[in-house]
Write a protein that holds these residues in place. Structure first.
Motif, PDB file in Angstrom:
ATOM      1  N   GLY A 175       0.822  -1.198   0.000  1.00 25.85           N
ATOM      2  CA  GLY A 175       0.000   0.000   0.000  1.00 25.85           C
ATOM      3  C   GLY A 175       0.857   1.249   0.000  1.00 25.85           C
ATOM      4  N   ILE A 176       0.156   2.365  -0.012  1.00 29.78           N
ATOM      5  CA  ILE A 176       0.818   3.669  -0.036  1.00 29.78           C
ATOM      6  C   ILE A 176       0.321   4.441   1.187  1.00 29.78           C
ATOM      7  N   VAL A 177       1.248   5.055   1.936  1.00 36.39           N
ATOM      8  CA  VAL A 177       0.837   5.811   3.125  1.00 36.39           C
ATOM      9  C   VAL A 177      -0.038   7.001   2.723  1.00 36.39           C
ATOM     10  N   LYS A 178      -1.192   7.115   3.381  1.00 35.84           N
ATOM     11  CA  LYS A 178      -2.083   8.245   3.105  1.00 35.84           C
ATOM     12  C   LYS A 178      -1.783   9.382   4.063  1.00 35.84           C
ATOM     13  N   ASN A 179      -1.874   9.105   5.373  1.00 37.33           N
ATOM     14  CA  ASN A 179      -1.470  10.114   6.343  1.00 37.33           C
ATOM     15  C   ASN A 179      -1.098   9.473   7.666  1.00 37.33           C
ATOM     16  N   VAL A 180      -0.550  10.296   8.548  1.00 34.16           N
ATOM     17  CA  VAL A 180      -0.007   9.824   9.816  1.00 34.16           C
ATOM     18  C   VAL A 180      -0.690  10.615  10.913  1.00 34.16           C
ATOM     19  N   ASN A 181      -1.209   9.953  11.950  1.00 36.49           N
ATOM     20  CA  ASN A 181      -1.658  10.731  13.110  1.00 36.49           C
ATOM     21  C   ASN A 181      -1.139  10.082  14.384  1.00 36.49           C
ATOM     22  N   ASP A 182      -1.584  10.567  15.543  1.00 38.64           N
ATOM     23  CA  ASP A 182      -0.969  10.093  16.794  1.00 38.64           C
ATOM     24  C   ASP A 182      -1.194   8.619  17.052  1.00 38.64           C
ATOM     25  N   LYS A 183      -2.237   8.043  16.436  1.00 32.63           N
ATOM     26  CA  LYS A 183      -2.572   6.661  16.747  1.00 32.63           C
ATOM     27  C   LYS A 183      -1.905   5.662  15.808  1.00 32.63           C
ATOM     28  N   GLY A 184      -1.405   6.148  14.677  1.00 31.87           N
ATOM     29  CA  GLY A 184      -0.826   5.214  13.721  1.00 31.87           C
ATOM     30  C   GLY A 184      -0.858   5.803  12.322  1.00 31.87           C
ATOM     31  N   ILE A 185      -0.876   4.929  11.297  1.00 34.26           N
ATOM     32  CA  ILE A 185      -0.879   5.463   9.928  1.00 34.26           C
ATOM     33  C   ILE A 185      -2.035   4.875   9.117  1.00 34.26           C
ATOM     34  N   PHE A 186      -2.543   5.671   8.183  1.00 33.90           N
ATOM     35  CA  PHE A 186      -3.560   5.192   7.247  1.00 33.90           C
ATOM     36  C   PHE A 186      -2.878   4.911   5.920  1.00 33.90           C
ATOM     37  N   VAL A 187      -3.294   3.791   5.303  1.00 34.19           N
ATOM     38  CA  VAL A 187      -2.623   3.317   4.096  1.00 34.19           C
ATOM     39  C   VAL A 187      -3.672   3.051   3.016  1.00 34.19           C
ATOM     40  N   TYR A 188      -3.432   3.546   1.794  1.00 36.85           N
ATOM     41  CA  TYR A 188      -4.298   3.185   0.664  1.00 36.85           C
ATOM     42  C   TYR A 188      -3.900   1.796   0.192  1.00 36.85           C
ATOM     43  N   LEU A 189      -4.895   0.867   0.112  1.00 42.94           N
ATOM     44  CA  LEU A 189      -4.609  -0.438  -0.494  1.00 42.94           C
ATOM     45  C   LEU A 189      -4.994  -0.383  -1.973  1.00 42.94           C
ATOM     46  N   SER A 190      -5.905   0.517  -2.292  1.00 47.95           N
ATOM     47  CA  SER A 190      -6.285   0.760  -3.681  1.00 47.95           C
ATOM     48  C   SER A 190      -6.962   2.129  -3.663  1.00 47.95           C
ATOM     49  N   ARG A 191      -7.451   2.560  -4.832  1.00 46.74           N
ATOM     50  CA  ARG A 191      -8.093   3.885  -4.849  1.00 46.74           C
ATOM     51  C   ARG A 191      -9.257   3.949  -3.877  1.00 46.74           C
ATOM     52  N   LYS A 192      -9.980   2.822  -3.742  1.00 45.74           N
ATOM     53  CA  LYS A 192     -11.214   2.852  -2.956  1.00 45.74           C
ATOM     54  C   LYS A 192     -11.052   2.380  -1.515  1.00 45.74           C
ATOM     55  N   VAL A 193      -9.995   1.625  -1.247  1.00 47.75           N
ATOM     56  CA  VAL A 193      -9.930   0.944   0.048  1.00 47.75           C
ATOM     57  C   VAL A 193      -8.707   1.400   0.830  1.00 47.75           C
ATOM     58  N   GLU A 194      -8.951   1.746   2.113  1.00 48.11           N
ATOM     59  CA  GLU A 194      -7.783   2.066   2.918  1.00 48.11           C
ATOM     60  C   GLU A 194      -7.769   1.266   4.213  1.00 48.11           C
TER      61      GLU A 194
ATOM     62  N   SER B 145      -9.378  10.899  10.364  1.00 47.46           N
ATOM     63  CA  SER B 145      -8.115  11.595  10.565  1.00 47.46           C
ATOM     64  C   SER B 145      -8.328  13.094  10.706  1.00 47.46           C
ATOM     65  N   ASP B 146      -9.576  13.505  10.934  1.00 43.67           N
ATOM     66  CA  ASP B 146      -9.815  14.949  10.897  1.00 43.67           C
ATOM     67  C   ASP B 146      -9.631  15.634  12.228  1.00 43.67           C
ATOM     68  N   GLY B 147      -9.083  14.936  13.214  1.00 44.12           N
ATOM     69  CA  GLY B 147      -8.842  15.636  14.464  1.00 44.12           C
ATOM     70  C   GLY B 147     -10.023  15.523  15.403  1.00 44.12           C
ATOM     71  N   LEU B 148     -11.145  14.947  14.975  1.00 41.54           N
ATOM     72  CA  LEU B 148     -12.193  14.739  15.975  1.00 41.54           C
ATOM     73  C   LEU B 148     -12.163  13.287  16.408  1.00 41.54           C
ATOM     74  N   SER B 149     -12.484  12.384  15.472  1.00 47.54           N
ATOM     75  CA  SER B 149     -12.739  11.050  15.986  1.00 47.54           C
ATOM     76  C   SER B 149     -11.490  10.363  16.506  1.00 47.54           C
ATOM     77  N   LEU B 150     -10.354  10.505  15.799  1.00 45.17           N
ATOM     78  CA  LEU B 150      -9.194   9.797  16.333  1.00 45.17           C
ATOM     79  C   LEU B 150      -8.305  10.694  17.158  1.00 45.17           C
ATOM     80  N   SER B 151      -7.966  11.866  16.616  1.00 40.61           N
ATOM     81  CA  SER B 151      -6.908  12.578  17.315  1.00 40.61           C
ATOM     82  C   SER B 151      -7.461  13.572  18.309  1.00 40.61           C
ATOM     83  N   ALA B 152      -8.765  13.515  18.552  1.00 40.76           N
ATOM     84  CA  ALA B 152      -9.268  14.355  19.634  1.00 40.76           C
ATOM     85  C   ALA B 152      -8.709  13.812  20.929  1.00 40.76           C
ATOM     86  N   GLY B 153      -8.063  12.662  20.846  1.00 39.41           N
ATOM     87  CA  GLY B 153      -7.559  11.965  22.019  1.00 39.41           C
ATOM     88  C   GLY B 153      -6.793  12.839  22.975  1.00 39.41           C
TER      89      GLY B 153
END
Length: 572
Positions: free
Chosen positions: A25-44, A241-249
């Motif tokens: 996959g390709i790294v999409k973005n990084v936040n405090d909890k870990g990283i999001f990865v694109y596995l394809s255009r539609k799936v991460e 990854s918008d700062g509410l659901s995950l990184s509001a932590g």
């Protein structure tokens, strides 16, 4: 490799994935909890911190950048919004260590675990190889003969072996027994043959403990995909990854503590050129807050029950209350976060001013981000009644600036200056700073004029000096110079003003101007001690410039000064 990439192209949903499958996959973005990865255009997919690497990376964020290629193995793929991977080489090349959640555990399962807390009615045990699953062994299930005092038997961190009696995954409750009679002969036999694995497991757990102490909790990261409110999980992964659901932590709390700290810093300008004593005191205070946060973070609570338990022991800790609020905000439970803030204000002891202030700041942040103008106004006016009104005004100004609501900030500056401008130098200075930072230099100069009209005479030098420093730092140094020149003309005996003036010129890096200023200072009527101070300062400046010739000149000047003063003394 090429096999992996062939796989990538055909992934349209979680149904195209199997647990244990290797994907790239390709790294999409990084936040405090870990990283999001694109596995394809539609799936991460998500990779929690605990699954990034076999080695412990303290500064792990440095290793992952958007658009970077990664190879991983699928850990969970039940739904599109809950696909998770591991990038640990040991798991990619070997077996997946899938951590069990509440719903995977059945009655009769046997676990090793660690005592998390000891109460009068039983002990809470964190079970190994689970996503931070904690069960309760009731006092009647500790030993065949009911013990008198549990705290004499167990301490936090003790290792125990437990059998699951019943489970309630919905409520996240598990009843355990530690009674020896449950572990029959067969179980004993089985466990002796597996001792080798348990040693490995123990080593693995030690590593996990280190991770947990560092605040890298499996739980945090995994539960983010695992047992978040469905409402959050069903939203597109974007929002995660918008700062509410995950990184509001945790960050939320930390940034509020920073906001609370600001005022101690604002008055630490050097009034005097002896060592600044306030500094040391402030450092110490900061560390205290820091320690508290770390202490609470290592135990990373991850359910309402955990927070309620923590509060029993720490009813006055704004940090615990704010983390609890952040936890509710993570689940989009804005109303619950509001109720918690109200509860906190009622609960925290009235003597704990600083803790209460943190909660008010948290409420202002909450309404500014999630509320309406009306709800914010309402909290603001209540805060002004209960806390120092000026402090609350400055806090909200800070919040407006951080959230880039500059129009709101401008309005509030006007109102605050009108209300407190007759006594507070700092409001004029922050307003000037705000204007210069937004390229409104002319406006800032008008404000200085207003400040001089509003403030009593005794504050004039201070406010002009601070505006002069602002001009040097962010505005027009020429303008700063003329303000300082006005000051030293009006108050030539104030050596501290000359000192600050020199500092600004040094920062502005105009060597000639610095030297001219030193020349002027040492010809003034100053005490020996002051002369020594300025000669030293001048010498340091020339040394940092590496100007040998001037270094010699300054040394000669100093010797000459001392000699002439000796002879004056003799004459007297």
């Amino acid at each position: 490799g090429p096999l992996g990439s062939a796989k990538t192209r055909s992934i349209k949903s979680h149904e195209d994935l199997k647990q244990g499958e290797i994907v790239d996959g390709i790294v999409k973005n990084v936040n405090d909890k870990g990283i999001f990865v694109y596995l394809s255009r539609k799936v991460e997919a998500f990779v929690p911190v605990s699954k990034l690497s076999d080695s412990y990376l303290k500064e792990w964020k440095k290793f992952y950048k958007p658009m970077q290629y990664v190879l991983g193995k699928v850990v969970t793929c039940d739904e599109d919004s809950r696909i998770s991977l591991t990038l640990r080489e040991s798991e990619i090349n070997g077996d997946l260590k899938v951590l069990k959640t509440y719903s995977d555990i059945k009655a009769g399962d046997v676990f090793e675990g660690t005592i998390k807390s000891v109460t009068d009615f039983g002990v809470f045990v964190k079970l190994d190889n689970t996503v931070n699953v904690t069960g309760l062994a009731h006092i009647t299930e500790i030993a065949d003969k009911k013990p008198e005092d549990l705290s004499a038997l167990f301490g936090v961190g003790d290792r125990v072996k437990a059998i699951v009696l019943k489970t309630n995954p919905e409520k996240k409750q598990i009843s355990l027994s530690l009674k020896a009679s449950h572990f029959s002969k067969e179980a004993e036999l089985a466990s002796t043959t597996t001792t080798t694995t348990t040693v490995d497991q123990l080593e693995k757990e030690d590593e996990d403990e280190v991770m947990a102490d560092a605040g890298f909790n499996d739980s945090d990261s995994e539960s983010d995909i695992g047992d978040q409110n469905t409402e959050v999980a069903d939203r597109k992964p974007e929002t995660s990854s918008d700062g509410l659901s995950l990184s509001a932590g945790f960050d939320w709390t930390a940034s509020i503590l920073d906001q609370a700290q600001e005022e101690e810093e604002s008055d630490q300008d050097q009034e005097d050129f002896t060592e600044n004593k306030k500094h040391k005191h402030k450092r110490r205070k900061e560390n205290v807050v820091q320690d508290k946060t770390i202490d609470i973070n290592t135990r990373a609570p991850e359910s309402v029950a955990d927070f309620e338990r923590l509060l029993i022991g720490n009813p006055n800790s704004s940090v615990v209350w704010m983390n609890y609020m952040a936890f509710q905000l993570q689940l989009s439970e804005i109303e619950k976060a509001r109720e918690l803030a109200e509860r906190a204000l009622k609960t925290i002891n009235f003597r704990e001013e600083a803790e209460k202030l943190n909660i008010w700041i948290a409420m202002l942040n909450l309404e500014n981000t999630f509320g309406t103008e009306e709800t914010l106004e309402e909290v603001f006016s209540r805060a002004c009644q209960y806390m120092d009104s000026y402090t609350i005004h400055t806090k909200l100004l800070g919040i407006y600036e951080i959230s880039e609501k500059f129009d709101k900030a401008a309005e509030l500056f006007k109102a605050t200056a009108k209300k407190f401008g007759g006594e507070k130098v700092s409001i004029w200075v922050s307003w000037g700073d705000f204007l210069i930072s937004h390229n409104e230099e002319q406006e800032a100069r008008t404000i200085l004029g207003n400040a001089l009209k509003a403030l009593p005479k005794r504050n004039h030098i201070e406010v002009v000096r601070k505006f002069a420093q602002l001009e040097f730092a962010k505005g027009d140094p020429e303008r700063g110079r003329s303000l300082f020149e006005g000051l030293v003309a009006d108050a030539p005996k104030r050596i501290d003003l000359w000192n600050v003036y020199v500092d600004q010129e040094v920062k502005a890096k105009d060597k000639k101007k610095v030297e001219d200023l030193f020349e002027r200072i040492i010809t003034k009527k100053i005490t020996r001690k002051q002369a020594k101070f300025f000669f030293n300062k001048w010498l340091q400046f020339e040394e940092s410039e590496g100007d040998e010739k001037t270094i010699e000149y300054v040394k000669a000047k100093a010797t000459e000064y001392v000699a002439s003063h000796e002879s004056q003394k003799a004459d007297e």
